[in-house]
Motif scaffolding. Structure first.
Motif, short mmCIF file in Angstrom:
data_model
loop_
_atom_site.label_atom_id
_atom_site.label_comp_id
_atom_site.label_asym_id
_atom_site.label_seq_id
_atom_site.Cartn_x
_atom_site.Cartn_y
_atom_site.Cartn_z
N MET A 227 -39.37 63.14 104.01
CA MET A 227 -39.22 61.96 102.72
C MET A 227 -38.44 62.15 102.49
O MET A 227 -37.42 63.38 101.88
N ASP A 228 -37.99 61.12 101.20
CA ASP A 228 -36.45 61.08 100.51
C ASP A 228 -37.20 61.81 99.14
O ASP A 228 -38.25 61.92 98.98
N GLU A 229 -35.95 63.00 98.26
CA GLU A 229 -36.55 63.33 97.44
C GLU A 229 -37.66 62.54 96.22
O GLU A 229 -38.34 63.66 95.38
N MET A 230 -37.14 61.68 95.78
CA MET A 230 -38.34 60.97 94.96
C MET A 230 -39.39 60.17 95.41
O MET A 230 -40.45 59.07 95.30
N GLY A 231 -39.94 60.71 96.91
CA GLY A 231 -40.44 60.12 98.19
C GLY A 231 -40.54 59.29 97.96
O GLY A 231 -39.76 58.60 98.69
N ARG A 232 -41.95 58.32 99.95
CA ARG A 232 -41.81 57.81 100.57
C ARG A 232 -41.42 56.48 99.69
O ARG A 232 -41.24 55.16 101.09
N GLY A 233 -42.08 56.22 98.75
CA GLY A 233 -41.97 55.19 98.36
C GLY A 233 -43.22 53.87 98.44
O GLY A 233 -44.20 54.39 99.83
N SER A 234 -43.48 52.64 98.30
CA SER A 234 -44.40 52.04 98.35
C SER A 234 -44.74 51.28 99.66
O SER A 234 -45.37 50.31 99.74
N PRO B 69 -43.86 49.64 103.30
CA PRO B 69 -45.00 49.58 105.47
C PRO B 69 -43.74 51.02 105.57
O PRO B 69 -43.89 52.22 106.45
N THR B 70 -42.16 50.87 105.26
CA THR B 70 -41.26 52.05 105.84
C THR B 70 -41.11 52.63 104.69
O THR B 70 -40.33 51.99 104.02
N PRO B 71 -40.95 54.07 105.26
CA PRO B 71 -40.72 54.82 104.70
C PRO B 71 -39.49 55.43 104.58
O PRO B 71 -38.68 55.07 105.07
N ARG B 72 -39.27 55.51 103.10
CA ARG B 72 -37.81 56.33 102.92
C ARG B 72 -37.57 57.89 103.51
O ARG B 72 -37.70 58.71 102.55
N HIS B 73 -36.85 58.11 104.13
CA HIS B 73 -36.65 59.47 105.00
C HIS B 73 -35.88 60.07 103.94
O HIS B 73 -34.96 59.05 103.91
N TYR B 74 -35.79 61.69 104.37
CA TYR B 74 -34.73 61.76 103.98
C TYR B 74 -33.40 61.82 104.55
O TYR B 74 -33.35 61.74 105.94
N THR B 75 -32.14 61.71 104.15
CA THR B 75 -30.82 62.35 104.24
C THR B 75 -29.92 62.88 104.40
O THR B 75 -30.21 62.95 102.87
N THR B 76 -29.58 63.58 105.06
CA THR B 76 -28.71 64.84 104.57
C THR B 76 -27.83 64.75 104.16
O THR B 76 -26.56 63.25 103.98
N PRO B 77 -27.11 65.20 102.87
CA PRO B 77 -25.80 65.20 101.65
C PRO B 77 -24.58 64.92 103.05
O PRO B 77 -24.46 65.85 103.53
#
Length: 230
Positions: free
Chosen positions: A69-76, A78-86
């Motif tokens: 997930m994103d560094e700040m978490g999946r979020g609240s 339904p669609t999660p915030r996925h990690y993206t490569t810098p």
């Protein structure tokens, strides 16, 4: 960590404890690493930083299909915030070779030494040409206000990193133009150097491919031998 020698006080990757059911299994470095990765993913999942799907109704995790997930978490939502490569073209990111983790350097180095190493990596990321030609360096104002590194921590860190041959000190030619990295309102940019000189360093990433624990032990033994001679 003292400035005289690197420390091996922190644990390196090792086989975790086994219960009676696991005694019959073969304990190898590879199986130990797999178990550590599974444990790390489980912890990240509990923190909302990863998702690990289940294989069946019993809830067994399918670790091979994990998603970060994103560094700040999946979020609240339904669609999660996925990690993206810098994007490596953006200079606000710093690349870290994978061997820094795989060979155990993250376990061997003290936090202040890791901070010093990351600072030098950031300077190389910002000024690649100067790093290759004459090395990168910091003046006191930039070091303390921009990187929050005190003089003793930075100088001791550089000394340990030199002992481990993760960096080398570079002697600047007298006729080369002197540049410094000082803070401005927009971040870090070249500025006017003060009247005194400073130490320049270059990173030696090839050294990260060696076993960190064995390297640290060799350096400690050499320093002990030097003390015995003196």
């Amino acid at each position: 960590m003292a400035a005289t020698a690197p420390s091996a006080r922190k644990p390196i990757a090792a086989a975790p404890s086994y219960g009676r059911r696991d005694v019959k299994q073969h304990r190898t470095p590879n199986t130990a690493k797999i178990r550590q990765i599974h444990s790390a993913l489980t912890t990240l999942e509990k923190q909302g930083l990863a998702e690990v799907p289940r294989k069946n109704a019993h809830g067994h995790r399918d670790f091979e299909r994990f998603t970060l997930m994103d560094e700040m978490g999946r979020g609240s939502r339904p669609t999660p915030r996925h990690y993206t490569t810098p994007d490596p073209r953006q200079k606000r990111f710093v690349g870290i070779p994978v061997n820094f983790f795989l060979e155990g350097w993250i376990h061997i180095l003290h936090p202040s030494e890791i901070a010093t190493w990351l600072t030098l990596r950031f300077l190389r990321w910002q000024f690649p040409g100067e790093h290759e030609e004459s090395g990168v360096f910091l003046y006191a104002d930039t070091r303390e206000k921009g990187f929050f590194l005190k003089r003793d921590a930075y100088e001791d860190g550089c000394a340990i990193l030199r002992d481990l041959r993760l960096i080398r000190q570079v002697q600047k030619a007298p006729d080369m133009e002197d540049l410094s990295t000082n803070l401005s309102q927009d971040g870090i940019e070249p500025g006017q150097p003060p009247r005194y000189g400073t130490h320049r360093h270059q990173l030696i990433d090839e050294r990260l491919g060696t076993d960190a624990l064995k390297t640290a032990i060799t350096v400690i033994e050499r320093k002990i031998a030097d003390l015995s001679v003196s």
